[in-house]
Design a protein around this motif. Sequence first.
Motif, PDB file in Angstrom:
ATOM      1  N   ALA A 162      19.553  12.581  68.035  1.00 36.02           N
ATOM      2  CA  ALA A 162      20.927  12.491  69.170  1.00 36.02           C
ATOM      3  C   ALA A 162      21.893  11.961  69.002  1.00 36.02           C
ATOM      4  CB  ALA A 162      20.511  11.665  69.895  1.00 36.02           C
ATOM      5  N   LEU A 163      22.011  11.105  67.263  1.00 39.59           N
ATOM      6  CA  LEU A 163      23.152  10.776  66.454  1.00 39.59           C
ATOM      7  C   LEU A 163      23.494  11.365  65.888  1.00 39.59           C
ATOM      8  CD1 LEU A 163      25.101   7.950  66.473  1.00 39.59           C
ATOM      9  CD2 LEU A 163      23.187   7.355  64.139  1.00 39.59           C
ATOM     10  N   LEU A 164      23.158  12.518  65.402  1.00 42.55           N
ATOM     11  CA  LEU A 164      23.647  13.278  63.898  1.00 42.55           C
ATOM     12  C   LEU A 164      24.638  14.612  64.673  1.00 42.55           C
ATOM     13  CD1 LEU A 164      20.509  13.845  61.941  1.00 42.55           C
ATOM     14  CD2 LEU A 164      22.866  12.360  61.879  1.00 42.55           C
ATOM     15  N   PHE A 165      23.919  15.057  66.235  1.00 46.22           N
ATOM     16  CA  PHE A 165      24.840  15.915  66.273  1.00 46.22           C
ATOM     17  C   PHE A 165      25.293  15.510  68.194  1.00 46.22           C
ATOM     18  CE2 PHE A 165      20.754  17.704  63.880  1.00 46.22           C
ATOM     19  CZ  PHE A 165      21.281  18.222  63.441  1.00 46.22           C
ATOM     20  N   SER A 166      26.282  14.318  67.590  1.00 48.50           N
ATOM     21  CA  SER A 166      27.048  13.714  69.548  1.00 48.50           C
ATOM     22  C   SER A 166      27.907  14.709  69.443  1.00 48.50           C
ATOM     23  CB  SER A 166      26.650  12.269  68.970  1.00 48.50           C
ATOM     24  OG  SER A 166      27.274  11.470  67.603  1.00 48.50           O
ATOM     25  N   GLN A 167      28.807  15.004  68.528  1.00 47.80           N
ATOM     26  CA  GLN A 167      29.454  15.644  68.245  1.00 47.80           C
ATOM     27  C   GLN A 167      29.669  17.457  68.651  1.00 47.80           C
ATOM     28  OE1 GLN A 167      31.371  15.043  64.566  1.00 47.80           O
ATOM     29  NE2 GLN A 167      32.225  12.887  65.828  1.00 47.80           N
ATOM     30  N   ILE A 168      30.151  17.889  69.164  1.00 49.72           N
ATOM     31  CA  ILE A 168      30.984  19.945  68.878  1.00 49.72           C
ATOM     32  C   ILE A 168      31.133  20.426  67.792  1.00 49.72           C
ATOM     33  CG2 ILE A 168      32.100  21.344  70.186  1.00 49.72           C
ATOM     34  CD1 ILE A 168      32.562  20.098  72.798  1.00 49.72           C
ATOM     35  N   ARG A 169      30.329  21.303  68.325  1.00 49.54           N
ATOM     36  CA  ARG A 169      30.030  21.303  66.341  1.00 49.54           C
ATOM     37  C   ARG A 169      31.031  21.951  65.967  1.00 49.54           C
ATOM     38  NH1 ARG A 169      26.243  26.480  64.370  1.00 49.54           N
ATOM     39  NH2 ARG A 169      27.054  27.560  62.364  1.00 49.54           N
ATOM     40  N   GLU A 170      31.746  21.914  64.678  1.00 47.37           N
ATOM     41  CA  GLU A 170      33.368  22.727  64.361  1.00 47.37           C
ATOM     42  C   GLU A 170      32.924  23.075  62.524  1.00 47.37           C
ATOM     43  OE1 GLU A 170      35.787  19.864  64.037  1.00 47.37           O
ATOM     44  OE2 GLU A 170      36.162  19.821  65.765  1.00 47.37           O
ATOM     45  N   ASP A 171      33.548  24.273  62.180  1.00 46.95           N
ATOM     46  CA  ASP A 171      33.236  24.330  60.680  1.00 46.95           C
ATOM     47  C   ASP A 171      34.791  25.152  60.315  1.00 46.95           C
ATOM     48  OD1 ASP A 171      30.190  24.594  61.411  1.00 46.95           O
ATOM     49  OD2 ASP A 171      30.653  26.521  61.775  1.00 46.95           O
ATOM     50  N   ASP A 172      34.650  24.825  59.134  1.00 43.54           N
ATOM     51  CA  ASP A 172      35.624  25.365  57.948  1.00 43.54           C
ATOM     52  C   ASP A 172      35.046  26.300  56.820  1.00 43.54           C
ATOM     53  OD1 ASP A 172      37.775  24.100  59.725  1.00 43.54           O
ATOM     54  OD2 ASP A 172      36.951  22.525  59.110  1.00 43.54           O
ATOM     55  N   THR A 173      35.624  27.575  56.749  1.00 44.97           N
ATOM     56  CA  THR A 173      35.197  28.746  55.497  1.00 44.97           C
ATOM     57  C   THR A 173      36.298  28.561  54.568  1.00 44.97           C
ATOM     58  OG1 THR A 173      33.609  29.088  57.293  1.00 44.97           O
ATOM     59  CG2 THR A 173      33.933  30.400  55.905  1.00 44.97           C
ATOM     60  N   ASP A 174      35.681  29.267  53.680  1.00 47.07           N
ATOM     61  CA  ASP A 174      36.915  29.250  52.652  1.00 47.07           C
ATOM     62  C   ASP A 174      36.162  31.431  51.948  1.00 47.07           C
ATOM     63  OD1 ASP A 174      38.975  27.599  51.992  1.00 47.07           O
ATOM     64  OD2 ASP A 174      37.381  25.795  52.335  1.00 47.07           O
ATOM     65  N   ASN A 175      36.428  31.502  51.925  1.00 48.73           N
ATOM     66  CA  ASN A 175      35.970  33.318  51.440  1.00 48.73           C
ATOM     67  C   ASN A 175      37.156  33.698  50.560  1.00 48.73           C
ATOM     68  OD1 ASN A 175      35.226  35.707  51.632  1.00 48.73           O
ATOM     69  ND2 ASN A 175      34.762  35.743  52.864  1.00 48.73           N
ATOM     70  N   ILE A 176      36.521  33.652  49.051  1.00 54.31           N
ATOM     71  CA  ILE A 176      37.214  33.951  47.922  1.00 54.31           C
ATOM     72  C   ILE A 176      36.164  35.466  47.256  1.00 54.31           C
ATOM     73  CG2 ILE A 176      37.881  34.145  45.414  1.00 54.31           C
ATOM     74  CD1 ILE A 176      37.939  31.279  46.483  1.00 54.31           C
ATOM     75  N   LYS A 177      37.629  36.368  47.557  1.00 54.43           N
ATOM     76  CA  LYS A 177      37.040  37.937  47.333  1.00 54.43           C
ATOM     77  C   LYS A 177      37.742  38.712  46.142  1.00 54.43           C
ATOM     78  CE  LYS A 177      35.426  39.177  51.777  1.00 54.43           C
ATOM     79  NZ  LYS A 177      35.639  40.855  52.138  1.00 54.43           N
TER      80      LYS A 177
END
Length: 256
Positions: A209-224
């Motif tokens: 309840a504390l760990l996931f009290s925020q709406i999920r946000e992801d930052d992804t870095d992709n190098i090819k």
Amino acid sequence: MKAKYQNVLDLGQKLNANLIYQKPLTKLSSYSLSAGYGTTRYQDLSDLNKSNLDLVIGYQHQVEQLNYKLNGFYQKFWFGGDSYHDVLALIASLDWKQDNQQTYTLNSSYAQIDNKQNNAQDINNFSLGLSYKYRLDQHLFSVGLTHAQDKVDTLTNASQKYQRKMNAFQLSWLMLISDWGRVSASYQKQKANHDYLDVTTRNPASLSALLFSQIREDDTDNIKVNFDYTFNKSWQWQTQLKLVTKDSNHFFYSYD
């Protein structure tokens, strides 16, 4: 390649094949058909095996400085030996060639994802992108922006965590090496914001309840980094190095 699952290392093999047929209709238009198959199989962890069959039919037409393409796409995907999802998509792009060096591209797509294992993951995806390309001798530079949205078919407590909006920025460079090969590199930064709390993971009676009290946000870095070597008109060797890092405010979605 190696896969890690429940603290066990296993050896895997990966195979990809693609067949393309293209036929001109007029001097300025053509259609194409392509079929591709890919599979990844592990020696012991067969429940992680995955395969995909991709079918594409396309049409393109050029009018002076404009070139537009329309593709229909179908994918059948298997995971662990079972049918996992089917994808139907329509992809359109419009290129405007300003001169011999500069090209602007507007692209859009709509896809329906039918998940055979979990109806909560039935998703409609829409994307819109704009890019700019600049050619200088044997080099091609490009920069692009993309916005995409995942909308679930039916909004429920189980499905709402899959609904999200994504924005991405990409830089790429390609260099032709005489007439026998090419080297390319690209970097993409993507930010994904989910629309709702994950109420299926967030148990009010526990620490989640504390760990996931925020709406999920992801930052992804992709190098090819890619290297293509052409043996002849029929055969080409392709090599790719890929690095993906992901940072999320829900810790178990972060990885390197």
